[in-house]
Design an enzyme around this catalytic site. Structure first.
Site, PDB file in Angstrom:
ATOM      1  N   ASP A 186       0.888  -1.171   0.000  1.00 58.73           N
ATOM      2  CA  ASP A 186       0.000   0.000   0.000  1.00 58.73           C
ATOM      3  C   ASP A 186       0.919   1.212   0.000  1.00 58.73           C
ATOM      4  OD1 ASP A 186      -1.547   2.179   0.734  1.00 58.73           O
ATOM      5  OD2 ASP A 186      -2.549   1.163   2.407  1.00 58.73           O
ATOM      6  N   TYR A 210       1.647   0.746  15.136  1.00 60.08           N
ATOM      7  CA  TYR A 210       0.662   0.545  14.069  1.00 60.08           C
ATOM      8  C   TYR A 210       0.966   1.424  12.865  1.00 60.08           C
ATOM      9  CZ  TYR A 210      -3.615   0.091  11.499  1.00 60.08           C
ATOM     10  OH  TYR A 210      -4.515  -0.169  10.498  1.00 60.08           O
ATOM     11  N   LYS A 256      -2.494  -2.353   8.045  1.00 55.46           N
ATOM     12  CA  LYS A 256      -2.714  -3.782   8.268  1.00 55.46           C
ATOM     13  C   LYS A 256      -1.798  -4.594   7.358  1.00 55.46           C
ATOM     14  CE  LYS A 256      -4.626  -6.223  11.198  1.00 55.46           C
ATOM     15  NZ  LYS A 256      -4.117  -6.085  12.567  1.00 55.46           N
TER      16      LYS A 256
HETATM   17  P1  13P Z   1      -4.648  -0.494   5.309  1.00 52.50           P
HETATM   18  O1  13P Z   1      -3.632  -1.346   6.019  1.00 52.50           O
HETATM   19  O2  13P Z   1      -5.374  -1.228   4.243  1.00 52.50           O
HETATM   20  O3  13P Z   1      -4.002   0.761   4.817  1.00 52.50           O
HETATM   21  O4  13P Z   1      -5.773  -0.116   6.335  1.00 52.50           O
HETATM   22  C1  13P Z   1      -5.511   0.724   7.365  1.00 52.50           C
HETATM   23  C2  13P Z   1      -6.677   0.873   8.280  1.00 52.50           C
HETATM   24  O5  13P Z   1      -6.599   0.437   9.390  1.00 52.50           O
HETATM   25  C3  13P Z   1      -7.867   1.541   7.819  1.00 52.50           C
HETATM   26  O6  13P Z   1      -8.826   1.722   8.824  1.00 52.50           O
HETATM   27 MG    MG Z   2      -3.929   2.104   3.460  1.00 48.75          MG
HETATM   28 MG    MG Z   3      -4.590  -2.171   2.586  1.00 49.55          MG
END
Ligand code: 13P
Ligand code: MG
Ligand code: MG
Ligand code: 13P
Length: 373
Positions: A11, A230, A233
């Site tokens: 990402d 964090y 994800k």
């Molecule tokens: P991504 O890891 O897909 O960027 O999502 C982050 C997230 O927690 C959105 O609420």
């Molecule tokens: Mg993202």
């Molecule tokens: Mg993502």
């Protein structure tokens, strides 16, 4: 012919929050791979799932090849520049280190690779998930490779009834790769015991016991372990070879009709069911629900066919409706209990700071009736 299938995913920025990469960003990554990959690759396919871009590549250089990894890393660096120019959200989000150092493993992007001896016909599936983590594949893989209820080939086909060899990684171990190897069906209960804890133990690979050939490769990156906090994800990718000595494509797809609850939507902090979606699908409700897409290919002498969109069939509309209902059901209880991840998995520092502050205010009551006065 020995062909390597490599998928590297990251990402590096998205429109309107964590929804989808922009067309310009995708175009830049495609252009980069078309130019720089020319001398390295036999073929490639670039797609998005939610806000993640995946570069699927075929080549003959084996797994973990530094040139292939560097080219993919640089494609994401080039994409990040476009994301910054366009003011996209989370530009460069998954590029957690400043410089490439030999292999993208441990730098942020997810990677799944397999070096295979191509069969005369070589069908395989490329799965990409958004708003979840690698443990999301534990249940579908368990069902597709060990359970005749989902994989009748285990009783119908002599080629696969010898069972499968599982390599499972302890992703809680940050100092190095801690793995265990177990055989289905003999070690079925041991496999089940580990895989139920999908935040800690994840399937890394599965091999045919009849031939030793690799059937499955899953990315096992945990961003939290790399960044220490964090950042996003761990949105995993997976390659699965099908038919003949492996489960049929339909047997691998079938368990995704469960719509099982996985970790990951909204701030990476909630449990929600996994929704099978079409290729290049954006994210939506509550930064979710967690998405899974599947491009089915055949590869011959390293050349890919066009992808067949495995979850585009009308059957999956019914599953999507079920998953939407399950999502709304768990969302009714907001942040209580099973709706939010356990404290050990919560990656936001805010909640940890609050708990620490509250901890100071707790006291041990001396007299039983202290509150009564
Ligand atoms: P991504 O890891 O897909 O960027 O999502 C982050 C997230 O927690 C959105 O609420
Ligand atoms: Mg993202
Ligand atoms: Mg993502
Ligand atoms: P195989 O011949 O590859 O085992 O495939 C059978 C099949 O596709 C049944 O669904």
């Amino acid at each position: 012919m020995r062909t390597t299938l490599s998928v590297i995913k990251a990402d590096v920025g998205s429109i309107g929050g964590h929804i989808a990469p922009s067309q310009q960003l995708l175009h830049r990554v495609k252009e980069f791979v078309a130019n720089e990959g020319r001398r390295l690759l036999l073929d490639s396919y670039i797609s998005s799932t939610g806000d993640d871009i995946a570069i699927l590549m075929t080549h003959t250089r084996g797994e973990g090849d530094p040139d292939i990894h560097e080219m993919a890393w640089n494609a994401f660096v080039a994409g990040t520049a476009v994301a910054k120019e366009q003011g996209l959200y989370g530009a460069g989000q998954d590029l957690l280190k400043d410089a490439f150092s030999g292999n993208v493993r441990g730098l942020g992007p997810a990677v799944a690779e397999m070096e295979i001896e191509e069969r005369p016909n070589e069908p395989f599936l490329f799965f990409a998930a958004d708003k979840t983590d690698p443990g999301a594949f534990n249940l579908p893989l368990y069902l597709a490779f060990t359970d005749p209820m989902h994989c009748p080939g285990l009783i119908l086909s002599p080629k696969i009834s010898k069972g499968f060899h599982f390599v499972i990684m302890d992703v809680g171990h940050v100092e190095g790769d801690r793995v265990i190897e177990l055989n289905a069906p003999e070690n079925l209960y041991d496999i089940a015991t580990l895989l139920r804890d999908n935040q800690r133990f994840v399937v890394e690979g599965i091999y045919s016991r009849a031939t030793g050939d690799q059937a499955v490769a899953v990315s096992t990156t945990r961003l939290h372990n790399i960044a220490g906090t964090y950042t996003g994800k761990d949105d995993p990718v997976m390659l699965v070879r099908t038919q003949s000595n492996f489960p049929a494509t339909g047997e691998v797809l079938a368990p995704f009709s469960v719509g099982h609850f996985v970790a990951g939507c909204m701030r990476g902090s909630h449990n929600a069911p996994l929704m099978p979606v079409s290729l290049n699908c954006p994210t939506s409700y509550f930064d979710g629900p967690p998405l899974i897409s599947c491009a089915a290919f055949c590869v011959h002498k390293g050349k890919l066919t066009e992808p067949a969109d495995a979850f585009a069939h009308p059957f999956w509309n019914h599953v999507r409706d079920k998953v939407a209902r399950k999502t709304l059901d768990i969302r009714e209880q907001g942040f209580f209990g099973a709706a939010m991840l356990p404290m050990s998995e919560l990656e936001y520092t805010g909640v940890m700071e609050k708990l620490h502050a509250l901890d100071q205010q707790f006291y041990l009551r001396k007299e039983k009736m202290a509150l009564a006065k």
